[in-house]
Motif scaffolding. Structure first.
Motif, mmCIF file in Angstrom:
data_model
loop_
_atom_site.group_PDB
_atom_site.id
_atom_site.type_symbol
_atom_site.label_atom_id
_atom_site.label_comp_id
_atom_site.label_asym_id
_atom_site.label_seq_id
_atom_site.Cartn_x
_atom_site.Cartn_y
_atom_site.Cartn_z
ATOM 1 N N MET A 1 71.240 -9.290 -85.373
ATOM 2 C CA MET A 1 72.648 -8.977 -85.478
ATOM 3 C C MET A 1 73.426 -10.123 -86.126
ATOM 4 O O MET A 1 74.546 -9.934 -86.501
ATOM 5 C CB MET A 1 73.237 -8.676 -84.114
ATOM 6 C CG MET A 1 72.623 -7.492 -83.386
ATOM 7 S SD MET A 1 72.875 -5.909 -84.164
ATOM 8 C CE MET A 1 74.596 -5.651 -83.935
ATOM 9 N N GLY A 42 76.842 -14.206 -78.658
ATOM 10 C CA GLY A 42 76.503 -12.983 -77.949
ATOM 11 C C GLY A 42 75.330 -13.127 -77.007
ATOM 12 O O GLY A 42 74.575 -12.184 -76.801
ATOM 13 N N MET A 48 77.948 -9.989 -74.851
ATOM 14 C CA MET A 48 77.228 -8.820 -75.362
ATOM 15 C C MET A 48 78.058 -7.558 -75.176
ATOM 16 O O MET A 48 78.121 -6.711 -76.071
ATOM 17 C CB MET A 48 75.888 -8.676 -74.651
ATOM 18 C CG MET A 48 74.876 -9.710 -75.073
ATOM 19 S SD MET A 48 73.321 -9.573 -74.172
ATOM 20 C CE MET A 48 72.765 -7.979 -74.718
ATOM 21 N N TRP A 53 76.944 -4.834 -77.871
ATOM 22 C CA TRP A 53 75.514 -4.889 -78.142
ATOM 23 C C TRP A 53 74.768 -4.311 -76.955
ATOM 24 O O TRP A 53 75.093 -4.573 -75.801
ATOM 25 C CB TRP A 53 75.057 -6.327 -78.340
ATOM 26 C CG TRP A 53 75.501 -6.953 -79.621
ATOM 27 C CD1 TRP A 53 76.246 -6.378 -80.609
ATOM 28 C CD2 TRP A 53 75.242 -8.286 -80.049
ATOM 29 N NE1 TRP A 53 76.445 -7.268 -81.627
ATOM 30 C CE2 TRP A 53 75.846 -8.449 -81.306
ATOM 31 C CE3 TRP A 53 74.554 -9.347 -79.491
ATOM 32 C CZ2 TRP A 53 75.770 -9.641 -82.014
ATOM 33 C CZ3 TRP A 53 74.487 -10.528 -80.196
ATOM 34 C CH2 TRP A 53 75.080 -10.667 -81.441
#
Length: 65
Positions: A1, A42, A48, A53
């Protein structure tokens, strides 16, 4: 990511973590920086969630009839 631009932050986190876990006496500033980097990248549950995510499969919310 992560984009390529995040690599310096990842490297800084590795160095900070190595210093903290290396048995020395890390400063409060270093610990704070490591915490901030983890959040920015994250790597905490809260960050997160903020970044939306999900790791693994999402739960199945449909019910069989």
């Amino acid at each position: 990511m992560w984009e390529d631009s995040a690599f310096p932050a990842v490297a800084a986190l590795v160095v900070a973590t190595s210093t903290i876990l290396g048995g020395g006496r890390p400063s409060a500033q270093l610990i704070g920086e490591a915490r901030a980097l983890m959040s920015d990248l994250g790597l905490t549950p809260a960050s997160m969630e903020r970044m939306r995510w999900v790791i693994g499969e999402q739960p199945n919310t449909t019910r069989a009839a």
